[in-house]
Design a protein around this motif. Structure first.
Motif, PDB file in Angstrom:
ATOM      1  N   ALA A  96       1.004  -1.321   0.173  1.00  0.00           N
ATOM      2  CA  ALA A  96       0.095  -0.084  -0.134  1.00  0.00           C
ATOM      3  C   ALA A  96       1.004   1.377   0.146  1.00  0.00           C
ATOM      4  CB  ALA A  96      -0.847   0.223   1.279  1.00  0.00           C
ATOM      5  N   GLY A  97       0.710   2.204  -0.971  1.00  0.00           N
ATOM      6  CA  GLY A  97       1.490   3.331  -0.824  1.00  0.00           C
ATOM      7  C   GLY A  97       3.036   3.088  -1.131  1.00  0.00           C
ATOM      8  N   GLY A  98       3.158   2.026  -1.974  1.00  0.00           N
ATOM      9  CA  GLY A  98       4.541   1.861  -2.136  1.00  0.00           C
ATOM     10  C   GLY A  98       5.290   0.954  -1.159  1.00  0.00           C
ATOM     11  N   GLY A  99       4.477   0.516  -0.340  1.00  0.00           N
ATOM     12  CA  GLY A  99       5.270  -0.151   0.951  1.00  0.00           C
ATOM     13  C   GLY A  99       5.053  -1.764   0.760  1.00  0.00           C
ATOM     14  N   VAL A 100       5.778  -2.397   1.426  1.00  0.00           N
ATOM     15  CA  VAL A 100       5.685  -3.753   1.677  1.00  0.00           C
ATOM     16  C   VAL A 100       5.745  -4.385   3.046  1.00  0.00           C
ATOM     17  CG1 VAL A 100       7.025  -5.865   1.044  1.00  0.00           C
ATOM     18  CG2 VAL A 100       7.077  -3.807  -0.370  1.00  0.00           C
ATOM     19  N   GLU A 101       4.885  -5.356   3.202  1.00  0.00           N
ATOM     20  CA  GLU A 101       4.635  -5.888   4.467  1.00  0.00           C
ATOM     21  C   GLU A 101       4.809  -7.714   4.412  1.00  0.00           C
ATOM     22  OE1 GLU A 101       0.959  -6.431   8.029  1.00  0.00           O
ATOM     23  OE2 GLU A 101       1.412  -4.381   6.692  1.00  0.00           O
ATOM     24  N   ARG A 102       5.454  -7.958   5.471  1.00  0.00           N
ATOM     25  CA  ARG A 102       5.424  -9.524   5.516  1.00  0.00           C
ATOM     26  C   ARG A 102       5.499  -9.944   7.028  1.00  0.00           C
ATOM     27  NH1 ARG A 102       8.516 -12.459   1.813  1.00  0.00           N
ATOM     28  NH2 ARG A 102       7.947 -14.160   2.801  1.00  0.00           N
ATOM     29  N   GLU A 103       4.791 -11.043   7.184  1.00  0.00           N
ATOM     30  CA  GLU A 103       4.413 -11.520   8.608  1.00  0.00           C
ATOM     31  C   GLU A 103       4.463 -12.785   8.725  1.00  0.00           C
ATOM     32  OE1 GLU A 103      -0.306 -11.626   8.753  1.00  0.00           O
ATOM     33  OE2 GLU A 103       0.583  -9.640   9.148  1.00  0.00           O
ATOM     34  N   GLY A 104       4.707 -13.589   9.956  1.00  0.00           N
ATOM     35  CA  GLY A 104       4.879 -14.934  10.065  1.00  0.00           C
ATOM     36  C   GLY A 104       4.970 -15.330  11.689  1.00  0.00           C
ATOM     37  N   ASN A 105       5.125 -16.487  11.536  1.00  0.00           N
ATOM     38  CA  ASN A 105       5.053 -17.047  12.988  1.00  0.00           C
ATOM     39  C   ASN A 105       6.601 -17.607  13.467  1.00  0.00           C
ATOM     40  OD1 ASN A 105       2.442 -17.430  12.791  1.00  0.00           O
ATOM     41  ND2 ASN A 105       2.483 -19.486  12.201  1.00  0.00           N
ATOM     42  N   CYS A 106       6.671 -17.177  14.839  1.00  0.00           N
ATOM     43  CA  CYS A 106       8.121 -17.310  15.389  1.00  0.00           C
ATOM     44  C   CYS A 106       8.439 -18.787  15.714  1.00  0.00           C
ATOM     45  CB  CYS A 106       8.351 -16.464  16.530  1.00  0.00           C
ATOM     46  SG  CYS A 106       8.066 -14.773  16.235  1.00  0.00           S
ATOM     47  N   SER A 107       9.408 -19.177  16.219  1.00  0.00           N
ATOM     48  CA  SER A 107       9.809 -20.492  16.646  1.00  0.00           C
ATOM     49  C   SER A 107       8.841 -21.023  17.770  1.00  0.00           C
ATOM     50  CB  SER A 107      11.286 -20.700  16.746  1.00  0.00           C
ATOM     51  OG  SER A 107      11.423 -19.932  18.147  1.00  0.00           O
ATOM     52  N   ALA A 108       8.166 -20.267  18.409  1.00  0.00           N
ATOM     53  CA  ALA A 108       7.381 -20.861  19.578  1.00  0.00           C
ATOM     54  C   ALA A 108       5.959 -20.437  19.495  1.00  0.00           C
ATOM     55  CB  ALA A 108       7.729 -20.619  20.774  1.00  0.00           C
ATOM     56  N   ARG A 109       5.425 -19.573  20.175  1.00  0.00           N
ATOM     57  CA  ARG A 109       3.918 -18.968  20.069  1.00  0.00           C
ATOM     58  C   ARG A 109       3.843 -17.609  19.549  1.00  0.00           C
ATOM     59  NH1 ARG A 109       0.892 -21.164  25.351  1.00  0.00           N
ATOM     60  NH2 ARG A 109       1.528 -23.352  25.219  1.00  0.00           N
ATOM     61  N   SER A 110       5.108 -16.711  19.530  1.00  0.00           N
ATOM     62  CA  SER A 110       4.825 -15.407  18.959  1.00  0.00           C
ATOM     63  C   SER A 110       4.766 -15.187  17.482  1.00  0.00           C
ATOM     64  CB  SER A 110       6.135 -14.594  19.754  1.00  0.00           C
ATOM     65  OG  SER A 110       6.145 -14.619  20.880  1.00  0.00           O
ATOM     66  N   CYS A 143      12.230 -15.004  16.242  1.00  0.00           N
ATOM     67  CA  CYS A 143      11.525 -14.733  15.224  1.00  0.00           C
ATOM     68  C   CYS A 143      12.267 -14.062  14.283  1.00  0.00           C
ATOM     69  CB  CYS A 143      10.672 -13.543  15.535  1.00  0.00           C
ATOM     70  SG  CYS A 143       9.761 -13.796  17.069  1.00  0.00           S
ATOM     71  N   ARG A 144      12.080 -14.456  12.779  1.00  0.00           N
ATOM     72  CA  ARG A 144      12.980 -14.154  11.753  1.00  0.00           C
ATOM     73  C   ARG A 144      11.857 -13.914  10.286  1.00  0.00           C
ATOM     74  NH1 ARG A 144      16.574 -18.629  11.677  1.00  0.00           N
ATOM     75  NH2 ARG A 144      17.856 -17.369  13.382  1.00  0.00           N
ATOM     76  N   GLY A 145      12.286 -12.934   9.795  1.00  0.00           N
ATOM     77  CA  GLY A 145      11.763 -12.489   8.583  1.00  0.00           C
ATOM     78  C   GLY A 145      12.502 -11.685   7.630  1.00  0.00           C
ATOM     79  N   ASN A 146      11.978 -11.525   6.316  1.00  0.00           N
ATOM     80  CA  ASN A 146      12.763 -10.681   5.428  1.00  0.00           C
ATOM     81  C   ASN A 146      11.752 -10.094   4.428  1.00  0.00           C
ATOM     82  OD1 ASN A 146      12.849 -12.734   3.136  1.00  0.00           O
ATOM     83  ND2 ASN A 146      13.852 -13.871   4.662  1.00  0.00           N
ATOM     84  N   LEU A 147      12.083  -9.017   3.661  1.00  0.00           N
ATOM     85  CA  LEU A 147      11.388  -8.728   2.484  1.00  0.00           C
ATOM     86  C   LEU A 147      12.391  -7.996   1.363  1.00  0.00           C
ATOM     87  CD1 LEU A 147      11.102  -5.410   2.761  1.00  0.00           C
ATOM     88  CD2 LEU A 147       9.500  -6.071   4.441  1.00  0.00           C
ATOM     89  N   THR A 148      11.817  -7.731   0.454  1.00  0.00           N
ATOM     90  CA  THR A 148      12.569  -7.096  -0.843  1.00  0.00           C
ATOM     91  C   THR A 148      11.877  -5.635  -0.878  1.00  0.00           C
ATOM     92  OG1 THR A 148      13.529  -9.032  -1.611  1.00  0.00           O
ATOM     93  CG2 THR A 148      13.578  -6.874  -2.931  1.00  0.00           C
ATOM     94  N   PHE A 149      12.684  -4.634  -0.862  1.00  0.00           N
ATOM     95  CA  PHE A 149      11.777  -3.324  -0.942  1.00  0.00           C
ATOM     96  C   PHE A 149      12.401  -2.669  -2.412  1.00  0.00           C
ATOM     97  CE2 PHE A 149      11.634   1.282  -0.472  1.00  0.00           C
ATOM     98  CZ  PHE A 149      10.208   1.263  -0.167  1.00  0.00           C
TER      99      PHE A 149
END
Length: 129
Positions: free
Chosen positions: A28-42, A123-129
């Motif tokens: 949205a508006g040129g932005g990027v968003e990623r989300e996911g689960n961590c290694s336990a409950r977070s 918790c680990r994530g990545n994205l490309t902008f």
């Protein structure tokens, strides 16, 4: 094609479009968003959006438990751009980090990592902008 067949084809097309929309990261508006689960409950979120020629990056961890201490770091094109410590808020059980990064020519690869100091959850994530 009769009317019933046309209606079914239209419905199938709309369902297909809706499913594709769910699978794609939010933009949205040129932005990027990623989300996911961590290694336990977070859960984690990583957001990047343009900000006056730079990239505004937000990392969020939501554990639903207040008072947890975490170490975090953000990577930009493979190098550590920022690091620190954070404690989840008592009401929400989350912490948020905001940093501005240089917007280099081409794609910017942004990474996010957070580790709970007591439990070892990661918790680990990545994205490309």
């Amino acid at each position: 094609m009769n009317t019933t067949t046309a209606k079914r084809a239209g419905t199938i097309a709309l369902v297909g479009i809706a499913l594709v929309g769910v699978a794609v990261p939010a933009v949205a508006g040129g932005g990027v968003e990623r989300e996911g689960n961590c290694s336990a409950r977070s859960d984690w979120k990583l957001k990047a959006s343009p900000d006056d020629g730079r990239i505004e990056v937000r990392g969020i961890v939501d554990s639903d438990v207040g008072g947890q201490r975490w170490r975090w770091k953000m990577l930009h094109n493979g190098s550590v751009s920022a690091r620190g410590r954070a404690t989840t808020e008592s009401g929400s059980g989350e912490f948020r980090v905001r940093r501005l990064m240089v917007n280099v020519p081409g794609d910017d690869r942004i990474g996010w990592r957070a580790k709970n100091r007591r439990t070892g959850e990661v918790c680990r994530g990545n994205l490309t902008f």
